[in-house]
Motif scaffolding. Structure first.
Motif, PDB file in Angstrom:
ATOM      1  N   THR A   6       0.813  -1.218   0.000  1.00  9.94           N
ATOM      2  CA  THR A   6       0.000   0.000   0.000  1.00  9.94           C
ATOM      3  C   THR A   6       0.848   1.269   0.000  1.00  9.94           C
ATOM      4  OG1 THR A   6      -0.102  -0.006   2.407  1.00  9.94           O
ATOM      5  CG2 THR A   6      -1.869  -1.121   1.229  1.00  9.94           C
ATOM      6  N   ARG A   7       2.165   1.127   0.055  1.00 15.18           N
ATOM      7  CA  ARG A   7       2.998   2.319   0.121  1.00 15.18           C
ATOM      8  C   ARG A   7       3.236   2.907  -1.259  1.00 15.18           C
ATOM      9  NH1 ARG A   7       8.032   0.423   2.231  1.00 15.18           N
ATOM     10  NH2 ARG A   7       7.405  -1.547   1.434  1.00 15.18           N
ATOM     11  N   LYS A   8       4.447   3.383  -1.499  1.00 13.25           N
ATOM     12  CA  LYS A   8       4.758   4.020  -2.771  1.00 13.25           C
ATOM     13  C   LYS A   8       4.591   3.055  -3.933  1.00 13.25           C
ATOM     14  CE  LYS A   8       8.804   5.503  -1.061  1.00 13.25           C
ATOM     15  NZ  LYS A   8      10.180   5.902  -1.193  1.00 13.25           N
ATOM     16  N   SER A   9       4.594   3.590  -5.092  1.00 10.54           N
ATOM     17  CA  SER A   9       4.494   2.796  -6.309  1.00 10.54           C
ATOM     18  C   SER A   9       5.592   1.738  -6.348  1.00 10.54           C
ATOM     19  CB  SER A   9       4.620   3.741  -7.497  1.00 10.54           C
ATOM     20  OG  SER A   9       5.212   3.140  -8.600  1.00 10.54           O
ATOM     21  N   LEU A  10       5.211   0.547  -6.787  1.00  7.56           N
ATOM     22  CA  LEU A  10       6.157  -0.549  -6.942  1.00  7.56           C
ATOM     23  C   LEU A  10       7.306  -0.148  -7.852  1.00  7.56           C
ATOM     24  CD1 LEU A  10       6.886  -3.545  -6.575  1.00  7.56           C
ATOM     25  CD2 LEU A  10       5.306  -4.054  -8.436  1.00  7.56           C
ATOM     26  N   LEU A  11       6.994   0.539  -8.912  1.00  7.72           N
ATOM     27  CA  LEU A  11       8.006   0.980  -9.856  1.00  7.72           C
ATOM     28  C   LEU A  11       8.982   1.952  -9.206  1.00  7.72           C
ATOM     29  CD1 LEU A  11       8.746   0.582 -12.814  1.00  7.72           C
ATOM     30  CD2 LEU A  11       7.262   2.492 -13.378  1.00  7.72           C
ATOM     31  N   THR A  12       8.459   2.897  -8.440  1.00  2.00           N
ATOM     32  CA  THR A  12       9.308   3.877  -7.753  1.00  2.00           C
ATOM     33  C   THR A  12      10.222   3.188  -6.751  1.00  2.00           C
ATOM     34  OG1 THR A  12       7.618   5.572  -8.011  1.00  2.00           O
ATOM     35  CG2 THR A  12       9.285   5.952  -6.319  1.00  2.00           C
ATOM     36  N   GLU A  13       9.676   2.258  -5.991  1.00  2.63           N
ATOM     37  CA  GLU A  13      10.479   1.547  -4.993  1.00  2.63           C
ATOM     38  C   GLU A  13      11.569   0.708  -5.645  1.00  2.63           C
ATOM     39  OE1 GLU A  13       7.580  -0.632  -2.764  1.00  2.63           O
ATOM     40  OE2 GLU A  13       7.242   1.028  -1.390  1.00  2.63           O
ATOM     41  N   ALA A  14      11.221   0.021  -6.738  1.00  3.34           N
ATOM     42  CA  ALA A  14      12.212  -0.806  -7.425  1.00  3.34           C
ATOM     43  C   ALA A  14      13.326   0.062  -8.003  1.00  3.34           C
ATOM     44  CB  ALA A  14      11.546  -1.629  -8.520  1.00  3.34           C
ATOM     45  N   ARG A  15      12.947   1.181  -8.605  1.00  4.33           N
ATOM     46  CA  ARG A  15      13.961   2.084  -9.158  1.00  4.33           C
ATOM     47  C   ARG A  15      14.897   2.609  -8.076  1.00  4.33           C
ATOM     48  NH1 ARG A  15      11.874   6.755 -11.205  1.00  4.33           N
ATOM     49  NH2 ARG A  15      13.901   7.194 -12.089  1.00  4.33           N
ATOM     50  N   ALA A  16      14.374   2.761  -6.869  1.00  7.12           N
ATOM     51  CA  ALA A  16      15.185   3.263  -5.757  1.00  7.12           C
ATOM     52  C   ALA A  16      16.065   2.173  -5.146  1.00  7.12           C
ATOM     53  CB  ALA A  16      14.278   3.866  -4.695  1.00  7.12           C
ATOM     54  N   ARG A  71       1.022   8.385 -21.734  1.00 10.85           N
ATOM     55  CA  ARG A  71       0.334   7.114 -21.528  1.00 10.85           C
ATOM     56  C   ARG A  71       1.217   5.967 -22.010  1.00 10.85           C
ATOM     57  NH1 ARG A  71      -4.584   6.322 -20.422  1.00 10.85           N
ATOM     58  NH2 ARG A  71      -4.776   4.502 -21.746  1.00 10.85           N
ATOM     59  N   GLY A  72       1.323   4.946 -21.188  1.00  7.98           N
ATOM     60  CA  GLY A  72       2.044   3.741 -21.583  1.00  7.98           C
ATOM     61  C   GLY A  72       3.551   3.879 -21.606  1.00  7.98           C
ATOM     62  N   ALA A  73       4.112   4.856 -20.914  1.00 12.02           N
ATOM     63  CA  ALA A  73       5.561   5.087 -20.970  1.00 12.02           C
ATOM     64  C   ALA A  73       6.344   3.864 -20.504  1.00 12.02           C
ATOM     65  CB  ALA A  73       5.943   6.310 -20.144  1.00 12.02           C
ATOM     66  N   PHE A  74       5.953   3.269 -19.381  1.00 15.26           N
ATOM     67  CA  PHE A  74       6.687   2.100 -18.893  1.00 15.26           C
ATOM     68  C   PHE A  74       6.491   0.909 -19.822  1.00 15.26           C
ATOM     69  CE2 PHE A  74       7.007  -1.875 -16.510  1.00 15.26           C
ATOM     70  CZ  PHE A  74       8.328  -1.790 -16.130  1.00 15.26           C
ATOM     71  N   ASN A 133      -4.761  -8.545 -14.566  1.00 12.52           N
ATOM     72  CA  ASN A 133      -5.138  -9.833 -13.985  1.00 12.52           C
ATOM     73  C   ASN A 133      -4.283 -10.183 -12.776  1.00 12.52           C
ATOM     74  OD1 ASN A 133      -7.221 -10.281 -15.799  1.00 12.52           O
ATOM     75  ND2 ASN A 133      -5.930 -11.409 -17.233  1.00 12.52           N
ATOM     76  N   ARG A 134      -2.985  -9.922 -12.868  1.00 10.00           N
ATOM     77  CA  ARG A 134      -2.095 -10.214 -11.727  1.00 10.00           C
ATOM     78  C   ARG A 134      -2.433  -9.327 -10.533  1.00 10.00           C
ATOM     79  NH1 ARG A 134       1.308 -14.347 -11.111  1.00 10.00           N
ATOM     80  NH2 ARG A 134       2.837 -12.953 -10.257  1.00 10.00           N
ATOM     81  N   LEU A 135      -2.726  -8.068 -10.776  1.00  9.58           N
ATOM     82  CA  LEU A 135      -3.077  -7.177  -9.674  1.00  9.58           C
ATOM     83  C   LEU A 135      -4.423  -7.557  -9.066  1.00  9.58           C
ATOM     84  CD1 LEU A 135      -1.842  -3.742 -11.026  1.00  9.58           C
ATOM     85  CD2 LEU A 135      -0.747  -5.202  -9.327  1.00  9.58           C
ATOM     86  N   LEU A 136      -5.362  -7.972  -9.897  1.00  5.21           N
ATOM     87  CA  LEU A 136      -6.651  -8.422  -9.365  1.00  5.21           C
ATOM     88  C   LEU A 136      -6.474  -9.663  -8.488  1.00  5.21           C
ATOM     89  CD1 LEU A 136      -9.084  -7.821 -12.354  1.00  5.21           C
ATOM     90  CD2 LEU A 136      -9.286  -6.863 -10.043  1.00  5.21           C
ATOM     91  N   GLU A 137      -5.583 -10.563  -8.886  1.00  8.51           N
ATOM     92  CA  GLU A 137      -5.283 -11.719  -8.034  1.00  8.51           C
ATOM     93  C   GLU A 137      -4.737 -11.250  -6.696  1.00  8.51           C
ATOM     94  OE1 GLU A 137      -2.442 -14.250  -9.995  1.00  8.51           O
ATOM     95  OE2 GLU A 137      -3.724 -14.498 -11.752  1.00  8.51           O
ATOM     96  N   GLY A 138      -3.878 -10.258  -6.745  1.00  7.24           N
ATOM     97  CA  GLY A 138      -3.234  -9.762  -5.535  1.00  7.24           C
ATOM     98  C   GLY A 138      -4.166  -9.053  -4.576  1.00  7.24           C
ATOM     99  N   VAL A 139      -5.178  -8.370  -5.099  1.00  3.89           N
ATOM    100  CA  VAL A 139      -6.091  -7.629  -4.220  1.00  3.89           C
ATOM    101  C   VAL A 139      -7.304  -8.456  -3.813  1.00  3.89           C
ATOM    102  CG1 VAL A 139      -5.373  -5.382  -5.131  1.00  3.89           C
ATOM    103  CG2 VAL A 139      -7.429  -6.494  -6.059  1.00  3.89           C
ATOM    104  N   LEU A 186      -6.447  -0.534  -7.559  1.00  3.72           N
ATOM    105  CA  LEU A 186      -5.665  -0.981  -8.713  1.00  3.72           C
ATOM    106  C   LEU A 186      -4.823   0.154  -9.286  1.00  3.72           C
ATOM    107  CD1 LEU A 186      -8.275  -3.259 -10.496  1.00  3.72           C
ATOM    108  CD2 LEU A 186      -6.243  -3.988  -9.224  1.00  3.72           C
ATOM    109  N   ARG A 187      -5.386   1.347  -9.327  1.00  2.00           N
ATOM    110  CA  ARG A 187      -4.611   2.506  -9.806  1.00  2.00           C
ATOM    111  C   ARG A 187      -3.406   2.747  -8.909  1.00  2.00           C
ATOM    112  NH1 ARG A 187      -9.721   6.166 -11.427  1.00  2.00           N
ATOM    113  NH2 ARG A 187      -9.625   5.800 -13.660  1.00  2.00           N
ATOM    114  N   GLN A 188      -3.613   2.622  -7.611  1.00  2.00           N
ATOM    115  CA  GLN A 188      -2.516   2.830  -6.664  1.00  2.00           C
ATOM    116  C   GLN A 188      -1.415   1.801  -6.892  1.00  2.00           C
ATOM    117  OE1 GLN A 188      -3.502   1.845  -2.615  1.00  2.00           O
ATOM    118  NE2 GLN A 188      -2.031   3.314  -1.798  1.00  2.00           N
ATOM    119  N   LEU A 189      -1.778   0.548  -7.042  1.00  2.00           N
ATOM    120  CA  LEU A 189      -0.793  -0.519  -7.193  1.00  2.00           C
ATOM    121  C   LEU A 189      -0.089  -0.492  -8.537  1.00  2.00           C
ATOM    122  CD1 LEU A 189      -2.782  -3.432  -5.574  1.00  2.00           C
ATOM    123  CD2 LEU A 189      -0.799  -2.240  -4.631  1.00  2.00           C
ATOM    124  N   SER A 190      -0.777  -0.022  -9.558  1.00  2.00           N
ATOM    125  CA  SER A 190      -0.198  -0.056 -10.903  1.00  2.00           C
ATOM    126  C   SER A 190       0.428   1.262 -11.314  1.00  2.00           C
ATOM    127  CB  SER A 190      -1.275  -0.452 -11.915  1.00  2.00           C
ATOM    128  OG  SER A 190      -2.260   0.562 -11.984  1.00  2.00           O
TER     129      SER A 190
END
Length: 198
Positions: A6-16, A71-74, A133-139, A186-190
């Motif tokens: 629930t914290r920062k974006s997964l992408l932001t954390e991984a980049r850090a 849109r779709g940068a990553f 689909n993966r995020l829906l499984e997770g939540v 889902l927006r938060q996680l993705s």
């Protein structure tokens, strides 16, 4: 099941450089990348090797990735990385994919670099559907099954809130609330991984 945070974006954390975030990112993307590799490498071992090469490239280059706000940068960055790694993979093996249609694979890689091409658009759709689909499984553990079903039926299947409410025995307001809550999560996680229109 994919662990969600629930914290920062997964992408932001991984980049850090957060080790747990890297593991979650790998858990999220490994199946998608493995499927890509199986379609573009003839044998099991080649597919495994290609998957590893792509994941190593993600680890190596993600810290340099800067989301440009488009849109779709990553997704585009990942597609481009996959194309280059796959091309290098085959170049290292004397430039010719064995038993995969040879030039057809290289033509496909060239087409994927063009964002407007059908293969690139297919990659984009596949990526977003896979991540969703993966995020829906997770939540799934965070919401009641009925709320997730209401979200799926309205946001993904395009049913009206009235029809979903009737189907699931929910009020229209409850359907909208369920959709809103699941979509917000889902927006938060993705964040940064995919874009939303729902």
């Amino acid at each position: 099941m994919l662990e969600v945070d629930t914290r920062k974006s997964l992408l932001t954390e991984a980049r850090a450089g957060d080790t747990r975030a890297w593991q979650r990112l790998t858990d999220l993307y490994r199946p998608l990348l493995a499927d890509w590799a199986r379609r573009h490498a003839p044998g099991h071992q080649d597919a495994e090797d290609l998957t590893q090469e792509i994941l190593l490239a993600v680890v190596r280059y993600l810290p340099r990735f800067e989301h440009n706000g488009r849109r779709g940068a990553f997704r585009c960055w990942l597609r481009t990385l996959v194309v280059h790694v796959t091309h290098d993979f085959w170049s290292a093996r004397r430039g010719e994919p064995r038993g995969t249609g040879d030039s057809a694979v290289l033509d496909c890689l060239n087409e994927l670099e063009d964002s407007a091409s059908e293969p690139a658009q297919a990659w984009d759709r596949e990526h977003d559907q896979f991540v969703l689909n993966r995020l829906l499984e997770g939540v799934a553990v965070e919401f009641e099954a009925q709320s997730l079903q209401a979200f799926r039926r309205q946001a993904l299947d395009g049913m009206t809130a009235e029809a979903v409410g009737k189907e699931l025995g929910m009020s229209v307001g409850a359907v909208y609330t369920a959709k809103s809550r699941v979509l917000q999560r889902l927006r938060q996680l993705s964040e940064g991984l995919m874009d939303w229109q729902a």
